[in-house]
Design a protein around this motif. Structure first.
Motif, PDB file in Angstrom:
ATOM      1  N   PHE A 137       0.237   4.540  10.072  1.00  0.00           N
ATOM      2  CA  PHE A 137      -0.727   3.662   9.418  1.00  0.00           C
ATOM      3  C   PHE A 137      -0.336   3.312   7.982  1.00  0.00           C
ATOM      4  N   THR A 138      -0.458   2.012   7.660  1.00  0.00           N
ATOM      5  CA  THR A 138      -0.432   1.596   6.249  1.00  0.00           C
ATOM      6  C   THR A 138      -1.558   0.605   6.040  1.00  0.00           C
ATOM      7  N   ALA A 139      -2.041   0.522   4.793  1.00  0.00           N
ATOM      8  CA  ALA A 139      -3.139  -0.395   4.508  1.00  0.00           C
ATOM      9  C   ALA A 139      -2.676  -1.435   3.502  1.00  0.00           C
ATOM     10  N   ALA A 178      -9.914  -1.981   1.617  1.00  0.00           N
ATOM     11  CA  ALA A 178     -10.853  -2.159   2.745  1.00  0.00           C
ATOM     12  C   ALA A 178     -10.239  -1.638   4.052  1.00  0.00           C
ATOM     13  N   GLU A 179      -8.988  -1.937   4.255  1.00  0.00           N
ATOM     14  CA  GLU A 179      -8.307  -1.455   5.467  1.00  0.00           C
ATOM     15  C   GLU A 179      -8.221   0.072   5.477  1.00  0.00           C
ATOM     16  N   LEU A 180      -7.999   0.619   4.288  1.00  0.00           N
ATOM     17  CA  LEU A 180      -7.921   2.077   4.183  1.00  0.00           C
ATOM     18  C   LEU A 180      -9.277   2.711   4.515  1.00  0.00           C
ATOM     19  N   THR A 205      -2.849   9.685  -0.172  1.00  0.00           N
ATOM     20  CA  THR A 205      -1.726   8.968  -0.813  1.00  0.00           C
ATOM     21  C   THR A 205      -2.007   7.478  -0.944  1.00  0.00           C
ATOM     22  N   LEU A 206      -2.602   6.883   0.103  1.00  0.00           N
ATOM     23  CA  LEU A 206      -2.875   5.443   0.004  1.00  0.00           C
ATOM     24  C   LEU A 206      -3.918   5.166  -1.086  1.00  0.00           C
ATOM     25  N   LYS A 207      -4.892   6.071  -1.195  1.00  0.00           N
ATOM     26  CA  LYS A 207      -5.927   5.884  -2.211  1.00  0.00           C
ATOM     27  C   LYS A 207      -5.290   5.899  -3.606  1.00  0.00           C
ATOM     28  N   GLU A 208      -4.385   6.856  -3.784  1.00  0.00           N
ATOM     29  CA  GLU A 208      -3.731   6.972  -5.088  1.00  0.00           C
ATOM     30  C   GLU A 208      -2.912   5.721  -5.407  1.00  0.00           C
ATOM     31  N   SER A 209      -2.181   5.216  -4.420  1.00  0.00           N
ATOM     32  CA  SER A 209      -1.333   4.058  -4.698  1.00  0.00           C
ATOM     33  C   SER A 209      -2.192   2.825  -5.012  1.00  0.00           C
TER      34      SER A 209
END
Ligand code: PHE
Length: 338
Positions: free
Chosen positions: A14-16, A20-22, A71-75
């Motif tokens: 998964f990548t966002a 919103a996707e996350l 990690t996605l939240k941080e980026s």
């Protein structure tokens, strides 16, 4: 089990594209009614002998999902921070172009003017031997005219000097080529003169030489008049008798600058005339020294100091400005194309 392994693959890949996707992903797996809660709820339905394996796999899925979300939240937070600092409406940074040095600009303009009438470039060494700088130019040893040029001698021997003029290039060229010839040689020259606002130990000259059958003094005059017209927009010149050992007759060239403004008056000391170069018909002795028959060929030569020409052209107040590298001075030549 198969279904859980598919979830693991899904979570790993998964990548966002955006927060919103996350969030959608997070809700799908981690919310109260999400996949993980559902799986944990079904733990009790699992037969005892499979509980251990089931528990491990579900925990693995939970870890992967948690890590992914973190990690996605941080980026996304980092990007947000960059965006808040980034002002896309600010004008871009201008890359400043440098300016050419006035000596180079003037040198190139002179070369351009003479190349239009067939002169090509030629050069020679700045460390020169006595023959090319003096003797071949009709200045034998002990000739009093040698004193006209305060020579720097190089330790290696009395024969080695820093060239005192670009006339040495004439000799080199004539030794190696046959007439007709039309050359221009720009370069540095050296004289051991007292430093004042008007003189330098090193300066730049540009020399012209034209040898062919029937070259006359009138050709010289016409060529120089063409040159002053092209460079200064002033074609009125006068030739004052002078002396150079390598030309006969010799002349100093004055251009009529005019007396229209106060500056003209000051520059020309009230005469309207400005001295710009030396010239003359190549002395037959010089031609003989390089094995050109003076009965068959004649020619003219001229030489000027580039510093001086630039001084006149740009009304530069002091020759020291050329070497001080003051940005405020140099910047003024930015608009010059040459
Ligand atoms: N070589 C002379 C000088 O340095 C200038 C010159 C060149 C005069 C060619 C006549 C002909 O002063």
């Amino acid at each position: 089990m198969d279904q859980i392994k598919k979830y693991i693959d899904e979570a790993r890949e998964f990548t966002a594209q955006n927060p919103a996707e996350l969030e959608e992903f997070r809700i799908k797996f981690l919310s109260k009614k999400g996949i993980l809660n559902d799986l944990f709820a079904r733990f009790k339905e699992v037969p005892n002998e499979q509980k251990k394996e089931f528990g491990q796999v579900v925990n693995e899925l939970k870890n992967i999902v948690n890590e992914k979300v973190a990690t996605l939240k941080e980026s996304f937070e980092n990007i947000g921070e960059i965006h808040s600092k980034l002002d896309l409406t600010r004008p871009g940074e201008i890359h400043e172009l440098g300016a050419r040095h006035p000596i180079n600009i003037v040198k190139n303009r002179i070369i351009d003017i003479f190349s239009r009438i067939g002169f090509t470039l030629s050069d020679g060494p700045e460390i020169e031997d006595d023959w090319h700088n003096f003797t071949a130019l009709n200045l034998p040893e002990h000739h009093p005219a040698r004193d006209m040029q305060d020579t720097f001698f190089i330790e290696k021997g009395p024969d080695v000097v820093l060239r005192t003029h670009t006339s040495s290039v004439q000799i080199r060229y004539m030794e190696e080529n046959k007439p007709p010839m039309r050359i221009l040689s720009p370069g540095r020259v050296y004289r051991n003169e007292a430093i004042s606002s008007r003189s330098h130990m090193m300066f730049h000259q540009i020399e012209g030489l034209y040898i062919d059958k029937d070259v006359s003094f009138a050709d010289l005059r016409q060529t120089l008049s063409y040159f002053t017209e092209a460079l200064f927009g002033k074609s009125k010149i006068r030739l004052r008798p002078s002396y150079f050992p390598f030309t006969e007759p010799s002349a100093e060239v004055d251009v009529y600058w005019g007396l229209e403004t106060e500056t003209d008056y000051r520059m020309t000391k009230g005469t309207g005339w400005l001295e710009i170069m030396g010239c003359g018909m190549v002395d037959p002795n010089v031609l003989k020294n390089v094995n050109i028959d003076p009965e068959e060929y004649t020619g003219f030569a001229f030489g000027m100091g580039i510093e001086r020409i630039a001084l006149l052209l740009y009304q530069i107040g002091d020759i020291r400005m050329y070497t001080e590298n003051d940005i405020r001075f140099l910047e003024q030549f930015k608009s010059e194309l040459f």
